[in-house]
Scaffold this motif. Structure first.
Motif, short mmCIF file in Angstrom:
data_model
loop_
_atom_site.label_atom_id
_atom_site.label_comp_id
_atom_site.label_asym_id
_atom_site.label_seq_id
_atom_site.Cartn_x
_atom_site.Cartn_y
_atom_site.Cartn_z
N TYR A 81 59.31 78.69 -24.67
CA TYR A 81 58.92 78.25 -26.02
C TYR A 81 60.13 77.97 -27.05
CZ TYR A 81 56.81 79.43 -30.20
OH TYR A 81 55.96 79.55 -31.03
N GLU A 82 60.89 78.96 -26.49
CA GLU A 82 62.00 79.34 -26.89
C GLU A 82 63.11 78.00 -27.39
OE1 GLU A 82 63.62 82.91 -25.64
OE2 GLU A 82 62.39 84.14 -26.95
N THR A 83 63.28 77.23 -26.20
CA THR A 83 63.58 76.00 -26.58
C THR A 83 62.66 74.85 -27.97
OG1 THR A 83 62.16 74.85 -24.79
CG2 THR A 83 64.09 75.89 -24.20
N LEU A 84 61.76 74.95 -27.78
CA LEU A 84 60.91 74.09 -28.76
C LEU A 84 61.76 74.15 -29.68
CD1 LEU A 84 57.55 74.26 -27.29
CD2 LEU A 84 58.89 72.18 -26.74
N SER A 85 61.32 73.29 -30.89
CA SER A 85 61.90 73.22 -32.34
C SER A 85 61.20 72.33 -33.50
CB SER A 85 63.08 73.17 -32.53
OG SER A 85 63.24 71.73 -32.49
N GLY A 86 60.37 72.60 -34.07
CA GLY A 86 59.61 71.68 -35.38
C GLY A 86 58.16 71.48 -34.61
N ASP A 124 57.30 70.71 -31.84
CA ASP A 124 56.82 70.82 -30.93
C ASP A 124 56.38 72.54 -30.79
OD1 ASP A 124 56.88 68.09 -29.57
OD2 ASP A 124 59.14 68.04 -29.21
N LYS A 125 57.09 73.09 -31.30
CA LYS A 125 57.11 74.30 -31.28
C LYS A 125 55.77 74.57 -32.71
CE LYS A 125 59.88 78.76 -31.57
NZ LYS A 125 61.19 79.25 -31.58
N GLU A 126 55.88 74.45 -33.34
CA GLU A 126 54.46 74.49 -34.54
C GLU A 126 53.25 74.19 -33.04
OE1 GLU A 126 52.48 75.94 -37.26
OE2 GLU A 126 54.52 75.35 -37.07
N GLN A 184 52.46 70.22 -23.51
CA GLN A 184 52.80 71.01 -25.11
C GLN A 184 51.77 71.80 -25.38
OE1 GLN A 184 51.48 67.04 -25.23
NE2 GLN A 184 52.34 67.40 -27.45
#
Length: 351
Positions: free
Chosen positions: A115-120, A122-124, A75
């Motif tokens: 990072y580009e595989t993350l979303s929502g 998790d990315k925030e 994270q």
């Protein structure tokens, strides 16, 4: 949090990892190439802790980094892996360019792809904290202080390589949107410091009755921050820092090198008297090339925005540090005698 810490077997890195796991309960993966200055024994208190794992890998190895990100699913990344000794950078600058510049670029790319595989959420919530030095700003005139707005003016291969890595980290934020934070710190001191640096070298030389070599006139000034204060500051930046911002972390303890060595000698006189003052061992030697005269940090921004501030009083904490070396000869003796390598300590590669 799950955090990937690069360089976690080094001096600052090990203090940070111990704080993250033991004090804060985070799940940490330490990624370290285990080069000469990395000492896995520093993380021995975590040997049986399920919240810590050690991955032996080089930050220049893109494939190893990709595997680490896939396995750890961090994270946050806290990037401390670096070649850091100025004298070594003068005699062998190539290693500093490779690790500090190329390695940082390879790590940033690995982090960007992950990072580009993350979303929502998790990315925030993802953060990339790049840890650097005040040496990137060059030398100060008497009485002046570095701030986050200071102009870059590196004077050694080491500081130039760290300046480049700072610029790369900011570029990956501006160009690719990677949520980067940058810190620049003053000179660190405390337990588990590799004995080529000023304070641990002088401690061990004093305890063994060897000469205490001081460069030039000894009046070069440095701001000293205890490594545990620094570790707390890094966590404060990770948790509360504004993305894209830089924070300077200092100890508000500016001392010239001669004053540091004299204070160290006085403490050794109290802790390990040998019949004569240890200050008799002080020897002035030819100054090193490009030796910056003064570093000093104004850490007002970090104090005001993050609620962090250094807590250690330099002379008292220096004496505590000497006490640690007195009580932990098993940590430093193999290094002093040239017997230390990770392989000889029976450490297998992980990951």
């Amino acid at each position: 949090m799950r955090i990937l810490v690069t360089g976690g077997c080094g001096f600052i890195g090990s203090a940070l990892v111990l704080h993250l796991v033991q004090d804060l309960g985070h799940e940490i993966a330490t990624l370290d190439a285990l080069t000469y200055a990395a000492n896995p024994i520093s993380l021995q208190p975590l040997a049986d802790n399920p919240r810590h794992r050690l991955i032996q890998a080089d930050i220049c190895d893109a494939d190893a980094l990709a595997r680490a990100f896939a396995e750890v699913r961090p994270q946050a990344v806290m990037h401390l892996a670096a070649e850091s000794h100025v004298d070594r950078s003068i005699t062998g600058p190539g290693a500093f360019i490779r690790t500090n510049v190329v390695g940082t670029q390879v790590l940033l790319e690995a982090a960007r792809r992950y990072y580009e595989t993350l979303s929502g959420a998790d990315k925030e919530g993802f953060r990339f904290l790049h840890v650097s030095t005040d040496e990137v700003y060059g030398s100060l005139p008497p009485g002046a202080f570095f701030t986050e707005e200071s102009r870059y003016d590196p004077r050694s291969p080491y500081s130039a390589s760290k300046a480049a890595s700072d610029h790369l980290a900011r570029a990956w934020h501006e160009t690719y949107g990677l949520p980067v934070l940058v810190t620049n710190c003053s000179n660190n001191y405390g337990p588990r410091h590799f004995p080529e640096k000023l304070i641990p070298l002088m401690i061990l030389n004093a305890l063994e009755g060897r000469a205490l070599p001081v460069y030039g006139d000894g009046l070069n000034e440095r701001d000293w921050i205890h490594v545990e204060d620094h570790a707390r500051g890094l966590v404060a930046v990770l948790e509360r820092g504004r993305i894209g911002e830089t924070y300077l972390l200092g100890g508000r303890a500016v001392r010239n090198n001669l004053a540091v060595v004299e204070a160290l000698c006085a403490a050794c006189d109290r802790l390990r008297p040998d019949g004569a003052p240890h200050a008799r061992l002080i020897t002035f030697v030819t100054d090193r090339p490009g030796h910056d005269r003064r570093y000093a940090i104004d850490c007002t921004k970090a104090e005001a925005e993050l609620g962090w501030r250094p807590t250690k009083v330099f002379e008292a904490a220096l004496e505590e540090t000497i006490g640690w070396y007195l009580a932990n000869e098993a940590w430093w003796r193999p290094i002093r005698e040239g017997r230390y390598t990770g392989e000889r300590l029976g450490l297998a590669k992980a990951g």
